[in-house]
Design an enzyme around this catalytic site. Structure first.
Site, PDB file in Angstrom:
ATOM      1  N   LYS A 291      17.540   8.567  -8.995  1.00 24.80           N
ATOM      2  CA  LYS A 291      17.799   8.369 -10.574  1.00 24.80           C
ATOM      3  C   LYS A 291      16.995   7.410 -11.233  1.00 24.80           C
ATOM      4  O   LYS A 291      16.687   6.324 -10.360  1.00 24.80           O
ATOM      5  CB  LYS A 291      19.370   7.896 -10.659  1.00 24.80           C
ATOM      6  CG  LYS A 291      19.887   8.265 -12.245  1.00 24.80           C
ATOM      7  CD  LYS A 291      20.517  10.051 -12.119  1.00 24.80           C
ATOM      8  CE  LYS A 291      20.984  10.002 -13.793  1.00 24.80           C
ATOM      9  NZ  LYS A 291      21.464  11.258 -13.570  1.00 24.80           N
TER      10      LYS A 291
ATOM     11  N   GLY B 231      31.159  20.526 -26.938  1.00 23.15           N
ATOM     12  CA  GLY B 231      29.526  20.232 -27.266  1.00 23.15           C
ATOM     13  C   GLY B 231      28.708  21.406 -26.431  1.00 23.15           C
ATOM     14  O   GLY B 231      29.298  22.338 -26.331  1.00 23.15           O
TER      15      GLY B 231
HETATM   16  P1  NAD Z   1      27.694  16.966 -25.714  1.00 22.51           P
HETATM   17  O1  NAD Z   1      27.560  15.764 -26.267  1.00 22.51           O
HETATM   18  O2  NAD Z   1      26.987  18.090 -26.230  1.00 22.51           O
HETATM   19  O3  NAD Z   1      29.246  17.021 -25.840  1.00 22.51           O
HETATM   20  C1  NAD Z   1      30.361  16.410 -25.614  1.00 22.51           C
HETATM   21  C2  NAD Z   1      31.282  16.760 -26.906  1.00 22.51           C
HETATM   22  O4  NAD Z   1      32.618  15.822 -26.514  1.00 22.51           O
HETATM   23  C3  NAD Z   1      30.936  16.164 -28.293  1.00 22.51           C
HETATM   24  O5  NAD Z   1      31.059  17.737 -28.852  1.00 22.51           O
HETATM   25  C4  NAD Z   1      31.764  14.997 -28.716  1.00 22.51           C
HETATM   26  O6  NAD Z   1      31.789  15.150 -29.990  1.00 22.51           O
HETATM   27  C5  NAD Z   1      32.801  15.147 -27.937  1.00 22.51           C
HETATM   28  N1  NAD Z   1      33.470  14.262 -27.716  1.00 22.51           N
HETATM   29  C6  NAD Z   1      33.298  12.751 -27.464  1.00 22.51           C
HETATM   30  N2  NAD Z   1      34.381  11.847 -27.442  1.00 22.51           N
HETATM   31  C7  NAD Z   1      35.570  13.041 -27.561  1.00 22.51           C
HETATM   32  C8  NAD Z   1      36.898  12.536 -27.612  1.00 22.51           C
HETATM   33  N3  NAD Z   1      37.385  11.231 -27.304  1.00 22.51           N
HETATM   34  N4  NAD Z   1      37.811  13.510 -27.748  1.00 22.51           N
HETATM   35  C9  NAD Z   1      37.358  14.567 -27.785  1.00 22.51           C
HETATM   36  N5  NAD Z   1      36.015  14.964 -27.987  1.00 22.51           N
HETATM   37  C10 NAD Z   1      34.993  14.093 -27.769  1.00 22.51           C
HETATM   38  O7  NAD Z   1      27.602  16.793 -23.921  1.00 22.51           O
HETATM   39  P2  NAD Z   1      27.456  17.783 -22.723  1.00 22.51           P
HETATM   40  O8  NAD Z   1      26.213  18.067 -22.684  1.00 22.51           O
HETATM   41  O9  NAD Z   1      28.202  19.032 -23.176  1.00 22.51           O
HETATM   42  O10 NAD Z   1      28.155  17.406 -21.768  1.00 22.51           O
HETATM   43  C11 NAD Z   1      29.622  17.271 -21.624  1.00 22.51           C
HETATM   44  C12 NAD Z   1      30.028  16.531 -20.341  1.00 22.51           C
HETATM   45  O11 NAD Z   1      29.566  17.250 -19.245  1.00 22.51           O
HETATM   46  C13 NAD Z   1      29.445  14.985 -20.304  1.00 22.51           C
HETATM   47  O12 NAD Z   1      30.393  14.178 -19.549  1.00 22.51           O
HETATM   48  C14 NAD Z   1      28.306  15.366 -19.329  1.00 22.51           C
HETATM   49  O13 NAD Z   1      27.832  14.117 -18.402  1.00 22.51           O
HETATM   50  C15 NAD Z   1      28.793  16.199 -18.553  1.00 22.51           C
HETATM   51  N6  NAD Z   1      27.730  17.305 -17.849  1.00 22.51           N
HETATM   52  C16 NAD Z   1      26.951  17.862 -18.875  1.00 22.51           C
HETATM   53  C17 NAD Z   1      25.815  18.743 -18.295  1.00 22.51           C
HETATM   54  C18 NAD Z   1      24.848  19.354 -19.179  1.00 22.51           C
HETATM   55  O14 NAD Z   1      24.171  20.343 -18.337  1.00 22.51           O
HETATM   56  N7  NAD Z   1      24.535  19.093 -20.395  1.00 22.51           N
HETATM   57  C19 NAD Z   1      25.541  18.939 -16.564  1.00 22.51           C
HETATM   58  C20 NAD Z   1      26.560  18.022 -16.023  1.00 22.51           C
HETATM   59  C21 NAD Z   1      27.366  17.420 -16.385  1.00 22.51           C
END
Ligand code: NAD
Length: 373
Positions: free
Chosen positions: A80, A182
């Site tokens: 990382k 999200g």
């Molecule tokens: P994102 O930012 O697009 O979506 C996260 C969503 O959670 C947002 O809509 C945000 O408004 C909402 N949110 C934040 N705090 C909140 C709360 N207290 N209550 C309710 N909703 C809340 O992120 P993402 O890309 O969808 O990723 C989501 C999770 O998955 C993260 O933890 C990320 O690290 C993990 N992740 C994502 C990927 C990927 O491919 N994007 C891969 C592995 C892990």
């Protein structure tokens, strides 16, 4: 702040500090373990308040990547990088080109990708200088947006949980409480709906709430704090980490916890509490590995079908982890660690020269480079 003692205790192979004052670049790359292949993990750009904080973060995150790649069956190690800076004001083409040249100097031992604070445009600048980057735009031969693939992996993990807990892998007739709709949460909701599941969801972002209203009309919205009290079969954390903790566990009514968020358990001991309460927990770093699997095949020519075939393996691996958990009477989060550690230990027995050749074969460095932006 830096000590070999710390590297020994966490198992890191190499930590590299890169600086280029002309564009304000301060970056740290941590390569945790390359037993299984080159270290792959994203670059995070964040306004760390101290260099020590940045170092602690990169050491922790890179170790996590080793486990994620190992448990997912990938021929990759864990690494990382962090760039110290505010992504809103400190970005420039020069900074990312300089960073790309530094990555190139690592000669393929570390492959970078997007993480918090980094966009596809930044990746394109890095890509101008090195092949050791993935998650590049589809027009440059990359794999594009990882969210649908991450969601697919979470869904396969959810089916494995349903098989173990309810005796059928179908989500039809089940109620899933989704925290965060999200990029990944939204895609996951579509898969749950397609399979006949009922969705209760929450979010704090009005635009994302509206998107669900438009696409999945019968999904039910609840206020953010109410998501833990929903009468449901599956709780799917897809927002931030640490949502499974001392305060929320007594409120969670689901028999299964399975979502995309990283570090869902606030502390490891919460995995033990879930086991005692007979709540089946799908280890986050396995079931959200779809995005990593998706970018990993960029080096052999990305194809949607290849990516999906690989991600489908998450179903069997999740069940394997549940078997280890039952056999050894340990929580599922610990069982995932055991599977990852066992694979790395077994591969350490194969000579380095053999592994070196295998890696060179799978990651033929010179083929993908584009010289013009
Ligand atoms: P994102 O930012 O697009 O979506 C996260 C969503 O959670 C947002 O809509 C945000 O408004 C909402 N949110 C934040 N705090 C909140 C709360 N207290 N209550 C309710 N909703 C809340 O992120 P993402 O890309 O969808 O990723 C989501 C999770 O998955 C993260 O933890 C990320 O690290 C993990 N992740 C994502 C990927 C990927 O491919 N994007 C891969 C592995 C892990």
């Amino acid at each position: 702040m830096f000590s070999f003692e710390k590297l020994y205790s966490m198992g890191h192979e190499q930590v590299v500090f890169f600086s280029e004052p002309s564009c304000g670049l301060k970056a740290i790359v941590a390569i945790h373990d390359t037993t299984l292949g080159p270290a792959l993990g994203g670059t995070r750009m964040w306004p760390y308040t101290s260099e020590e904080e940045a170092l602690t973060d990169v050491l922790r995150l890179s170790k996590g990547m080793t486990y994620k790649a190992a448990v997912s069956g990938l021929n990759l190690g864990g690494g990382k990088a962090v760039i110290i800076g505010d992504p809103k004001v400190d970005k420039s083409e020069a900074l990312f080109r300089a960073y790309g040249r530094f990555i190139e100097s690592l000669n393929g031992r570390y492959i970078t990708a997007e993480d918090v604070g980094i966009t596809v445009d930044d990746i394109d600048h890095i890509y101008a200088e090195t092949n050791s980057v993935c998650g590049v735009a589809i027009i440059h031969g990359g794999s594009g947006n990882p969210a649908p693939y991450t969601a697919l992996g979470v869904f396969r993990g959810m089916q494995a949980c349903a098989m173990k807990k309810f005796g059928s892998k179908s989500i039809a007739g089940k109620t899933v409480a989704v925290q965060g709709v999200g990029a990944v949460g939204f895609e996951l909701c579509k898969l749950i709906k397609q399979d006949g599941g009922t969705i209760v969801y929450t979010d704090i972002n009005e635009k994302n709430i509206q998107r669900i209203r438009e696409h999945i009309e019968d999904a039910t919205y609840v206020e953010p704090d109410k998501i833990f009290d929903v009468d449901c079969d599956i709780y799917a954390p897809c927002a931030l980490g640490a949502s499974v903790n001392d305060e929320t566990i007594p409120r969670i009514k689901a028999g299964v916890i399975c979502g995309a968020a990283n570090n869902q358990l606030k502390e490891d001991r919460h995995g033990t509490i879930l086991k005692q309460k007979d709540i089946l927990y799908a280890p986050d770093y396995l079931i959200n590995a779809g995005g990593l699997m998706n970018v990993s095949i960029e080096f052999e020519g990305w194809a949607d079908s290849k990516s999906r075939r690989m991600i489908n393996t998450i179903y069997d691996t999740t069940l394997k982890i549940f078997s280890i958990s039952d056999e050894k009477d340990i929580p599922t989060n610990r069982a995932a660690d055991v599977l990852a550690e066992t694979r790395i230990k077994q591969m350490k027995d194969i000579s380095n020269s053999f592994l070196g050749r295998a890696v060179e074969h799978r990651f033929p460095g010179q083929k993908r480079r584009h010289l013009l932006r």
